[in-house]
Design a protein around this motif. Structure first.
Motif, mmCIF file in Angstrom:
data_model
loop_
_atom_site.group_PDB
_atom_site.id
_atom_site.type_symbol
_atom_site.label_atom_id
_atom_site.label_comp_id
_atom_site.label_asym_id
_atom_site.label_seq_id
_atom_site.Cartn_x
_atom_site.Cartn_y
_atom_site.Cartn_z
ATOM 1 N N PHE A 16 -53.811 -61.179 0.328
ATOM 2 C CA PHE A 16 -53.638 -62.627 0.473
ATOM 3 C C PHE A 16 -52.634 -62.995 -0.881
ATOM 4 N N GLU A 17 -53.059 -62.401 -1.871
ATOM 5 C CA GLU A 17 -52.194 -62.822 -3.281
ATOM 6 C C GLU A 17 -50.852 -62.152 -3.141
ATOM 7 N N THR A 18 -50.536 -61.076 -2.453
ATOM 8 C CA THR A 18 -49.172 -60.560 -2.133
ATOM 9 C C THR A 18 -48.548 -61.388 -1.162
ATOM 10 N N PHE A 19 -49.325 -61.810 -0.036
ATOM 11 C CA PHE A 19 -48.687 -62.699 0.763
ATOM 12 C C PHE A 19 -48.402 -64.065 0.123
ATOM 13 N N GLU A 20 -49.094 -64.630 -0.715
ATOM 14 C CA GLU A 20 -48.842 -65.817 -1.396
ATOM 15 C C GLU A 20 -47.273 -65.626 -2.241
ATOM 16 N N GLN A 21 -47.120 -64.480 -2.832
ATOM 17 C CA GLN A 21 -45.965 -64.262 -3.558
ATOM 18 C C GLN A 21 -44.856 -64.112 -2.606
ATOM 19 N N ALA A 22 -44.801 -63.513 -1.441
ATOM 20 C CA ALA A 22 -43.967 -63.345 -0.395
ATOM 21 C C ALA A 22 -43.661 -64.906 0.155
ATOM 22 N N ILE A 23 -44.471 -65.533 0.502
ATOM 23 C CA ILE A 23 -44.242 -67.056 0.851
ATOM 24 C C ILE A 23 -43.722 -67.850 -0.203
ATOM 25 N N GLY A 24 -43.902 -67.578 -1.388
ATOM 26 C CA GLY A 24 -43.131 -68.553 -2.671
ATOM 27 C C GLY A 24 -41.759 -67.756 -2.609
ATOM 28 N N LEU A 84 -38.444 -70.176 -2.083
ATOM 29 C CA LEU A 84 -37.477 -70.180 -3.086
ATOM 30 C C LEU A 84 -36.059 -69.849 -2.403
ATOM 31 N N LEU A 85 -35.952 -68.905 -1.754
ATOM 32 C CA LEU A 85 -34.477 -68.511 -1.209
ATOM 33 C C LEU A 85 -34.171 -69.377 0.090
ATOM 34 N N ALA A 86 -35.318 -70.139 0.848
ATOM 35 C CA ALA A 86 -34.941 -71.177 1.616
ATOM 36 C C ALA A 86 -34.200 -72.289 0.918
ATOM 37 N N LEU A 87 -34.884 -72.703 -0.133
ATOM 38 C CA LEU A 87 -34.198 -73.851 -0.869
ATOM 39 C C LEU A 87 -32.869 -73.418 -1.554
#
Length: 148
Positions: free
Chosen positions: A15-23, A27-30
């Motif tokens: 879950f922590e790794t998934f959170e990092q990937a979502i972040g 950021l890249l989408a922004l």
């Protein structure tokens, strides 16, 4: 006594790794939306990072699931399945940092001259803490927001 990781430790790590990937993805989408670089480049960077991180995530997931700790005769042994054993003499440890959550120890970090060991998601962490603390001269509780 033998200590094991909690049953949900590997899922928490994922879950922590998934959170990092979502972040990272956000950021890249922004960056792509403000035309800092193209959406295709942002997607390619995201996939590259995910593919580069995947072997490490799989290795860490397996390590967390198979981790066993044992304190015997002043030595902390960390077993990762049947493959590797890491020993840390507690007499060599000169500092212990720990975090608490709801009055229970949640993380430990042991500092020795040659190595550092961070322990998280261990069942009966308070008992482990009480078992190793007499061997270590310096102990400090860190705040919840500080990284170990």
């Amino acid at each position: 006594m033998v200590y094991q990781t909690t049953s949900l430790a590997a899922l928490r790590f994922l879950f922590e790794t998934f959170e990092q990937a979502i972040g990272l993805g956000a950021l890249l989408a922004l960056f792509g939306s403000v035309d800092l670089f193209s959406i295709e480049l942002a997607a390619a960077l995201f996939l590259l990072v995910v593919l580069l991180r995947l072997p490490n995530v799989i290795t860490e997931f397996r390590r967390i699931r198979s981790q066993r700790l044992q304190v015997a005769e002043g030595v902390l042994q960390v077993n990762y399945g049947d493959q590797s054993i890491r020993s840390l003499p507690l007499a060599d440890v000169h500092a212990l940092l720990y975090k608490t959550y709801r009055g229970q120890v949640s993380e430990l970090k042991l500092y020795a001259d040659q190595q550092t060991l961070k322990l998280r998601h261990v069942e009966q962490m308070n008992r482990l803490f009480e078992e190793i603390q007499p061997f270590i001269p310096y102990r400090k509780k860190v705040r919840w927001w500080q990284f170990l």
